[in-house]
Enzyme design. Structure first.
Site, PDB file in Angstrom:
ATOM      1  N   ASN A  61       0.843  -1.203   0.000  1.00 50.92           N
ATOM      2  CA  ASN A  61       0.000   0.000   0.000  1.00 50.92           C
ATOM      3  C   ASN A  61       0.872   1.246   0.000  1.00 50.92           C
ATOM      4  O   ASN A  61       1.914   1.303   0.648  1.00 50.92           O
ATOM      5  CB  ASN A  61      -1.013  -0.002   1.154  1.00 50.92           C
ATOM      6  CG  ASN A  61      -0.402  -0.134   2.525  1.00 50.92           C
ATOM      7  OD1 ASN A  61       0.624  -0.786   2.701  1.00 50.92           O
ATOM      8  ND2 ASN A  61      -1.021   0.472   3.510  1.00 50.92           N
ATOM      9  N   GLU A  63       0.514   5.327   0.457  1.00 48.47           N
ATOM     10  CA  GLU A  63      -0.410   6.374   0.924  1.00 48.47           C
ATOM     11  C   GLU A  63       0.049   7.758   0.459  1.00 48.47           C
ATOM     12  O   GLU A  63       1.133   7.923  -0.101  1.00 48.47           O
ATOM     13  CB  GLU A  63      -0.533   6.285   2.450  1.00 48.47           C
ATOM     14  CG  GLU A  63      -1.115   4.944   2.873  1.00 48.47           C
ATOM     15  CD  GLU A  63      -1.364   4.827   4.369  1.00 48.47           C
ATOM     16  OE1 GLU A  63      -0.895   5.685   5.137  1.00 48.47           O
ATOM     17  OE2 GLU A  63      -2.035   3.845   4.752  1.00 48.47           O
ATOM     18  N   CYS A  72      -4.287   0.750  -2.280  1.00 45.81           N
ATOM     19  CA  CYS A  72      -4.089  -0.496  -1.525  1.00 45.81           C
ATOM     20  C   CYS A  72      -3.028  -1.377  -2.189  1.00 45.81           C
ATOM     21  O   CYS A  72      -2.773  -1.282  -3.396  1.00 45.81           O
ATOM     22  CB  CYS A  72      -5.390  -1.283  -1.475  1.00 45.81           C
ATOM     23  SG  CYS A  72      -6.694  -0.534  -0.498  1.00 45.81           S
ATOM     24  N   GLU A  74      -3.220  -4.541  -2.894  1.00 48.70           N
ATOM     25  CA  GLU A  74      -3.752  -5.474  -3.882  1.00 48.70           C
ATOM     26  C   GLU A  74      -3.858  -4.823  -5.260  1.00 48.70           C
ATOM     27  O   GLU A  74      -3.489  -5.404  -6.283  1.00 48.70           O
ATOM     28  CB  GLU A  74      -5.140  -5.973  -3.469  1.00 48.70           C
ATOM     29  CG  GLU A  74      -5.165  -6.750  -2.164  1.00 48.70           C
ATOM     30  CD  GLU A  74      -5.375  -5.878  -0.939  1.00 48.70           C
ATOM     31  OE1 GLU A  74      -4.881  -4.730  -0.920  1.00 48.70           O
ATOM     32  OE2 GLU A  74      -6.035  -6.343  -0.001  1.00 48.70           O
ATOM     33  N   CYS A 115     -10.785  -3.331  -3.859  1.00 47.96           N
ATOM     34  CA  CYS A 115      -9.795  -4.315  -4.321  1.00 47.96           C
ATOM     35  C   CYS A 115     -10.485  -5.596  -4.799  1.00 47.96           C
ATOM     36  O   CYS A 115     -10.059  -6.212  -5.779  1.00 47.96           O
ATOM     37  CB  CYS A 115      -8.791  -4.617  -3.219  1.00 47.96           C
ATOM     38  SG  CYS A 115      -7.653  -3.255  -2.926  1.00 47.96           S
TER      39      CYS A 115
HETATM   40  N1  THU Z   1      -5.261  -1.363   2.664  1.00 48.35           N
HETATM   41  C1  THU Z   1      -4.728  -2.209   1.739  1.00 48.35           C
HETATM   42  O1  THU Z   1      -3.635  -2.000   1.215  1.00 48.35           O
HETATM   43  N2  THU Z   1      -5.471  -3.296   1.400  1.00 48.35           N
HETATM   44  C2  THU Z   1      -6.671  -3.617   1.940  1.00 48.35           C
HETATM   45  O2  THU Z   1      -7.300  -4.554   1.494  1.00 48.35           O
HETATM   46  C3  THU Z   1      -7.204  -2.838   3.050  1.00 48.35           C
HETATM   47  C4  THU Z   1      -6.548  -1.544   3.298  1.00 48.35           C
HETATM   48  C5  THU Z   1      -4.481  -0.184   3.018  1.00 48.35           C
HETATM   49  C6  THU Z   1      -5.062   1.122   2.547  1.00 48.35           C
HETATM   50  C7  THU Z   1      -4.463   2.083   3.534  1.00 48.35           C
HETATM   51  O3  THU Z   1      -3.159   2.431   3.073  1.00 48.35           O
HETATM   52  C8  THU Z   1      -4.320   1.269   4.795  1.00 48.35           C
HETATM   53  O4  THU Z   1      -4.382  -0.085   4.409  1.00 48.35           O
HETATM   54  C9  THU Z   1      -5.400   1.557   5.848  1.00 48.35           C
HETATM   55  O5  THU Z   1      -6.664   1.440   5.306  1.00 48.35           O
END
Ligand code: THU
Length: 160
Positions: A61, A63, A72, A74, A115
């Protein structure tokens, strides 16, 4: 009144029960969490996709201060896999996550809805099932196809 029952099969496996290729994929997803850029949520997610030719593609992920601009693990992984190797179906996607204390989640990480929608299109695009391995330190969920994570799903066929 009629009813509709949707049945979903999920196998719960211990790491030691996985074969060597799945263990390698889980290891890659776990390692990818350490490349997460998550200064806002402090939640580190990693994903690893096994392509039809055996190649492993990883992502995490990423940000952004403008929160919705982040992505995310995925989708980072699948979009990269599909852009770098557009002719290779994704056979298996493994996902792992660590909490703000840096510990791997005990329960399998559940992918977000957006995702799941992107996973669905990856599956339909290559017309073959994509297995999903959701890592938890107490057990790993093996889901045989994306439809099991997203029943009553919307795809292009719904518009016809
Ligand atoms: N996140 C993911 O990368 N995958 C998921 O399936 C759930 C959430 C990340 C997004 C964000 O950077 C952090 O987790 C908190 O939501």
């Amino acid at each position: 009144m009629k009813g509709l029952n949707i049945h979903i099969d999920i196998r719960i496996l211990q790491y030691e029960e996985l074969d060597a290729t799945d263990r390698e994929l889980i290891d890659a997803a776990r390692e990818a969490t350490f490349r997460s850029y998550s200064p806002y949520s402090h939640f580190s997610v990693g994903a690893a996709a096994r392509l039809a030719d055996g190649t492993i593609v990883c992502g995490s992920n990423q940000e952004n201060a403008a929160y919705p601009s982040g992505l995310c693990a995925e989708r980072t992984t699948l979009f990269y896999a599909n852009s770098r190797y557009p002719d290779q179906a994704v056979k298996t996607l493994a996902i792992a996550a660590r909490n703000e204390r840096g510990e791997f989640l005990e329960s399998p990480i559940p992918p977000c809805g957006a995702c799941r929608q992107v996973m669905l299109e990856t599956e339909t695009r290559y017309n073959q099932a994509m297995r999903i391995l959701l890592y938890g330190s107490n057990g790993i969920y093996e889901v045989k196809k994306v439809g099991d994570l997203l029943p009553l799903s919307f795809d292009a066929s719904a518009m016809q």
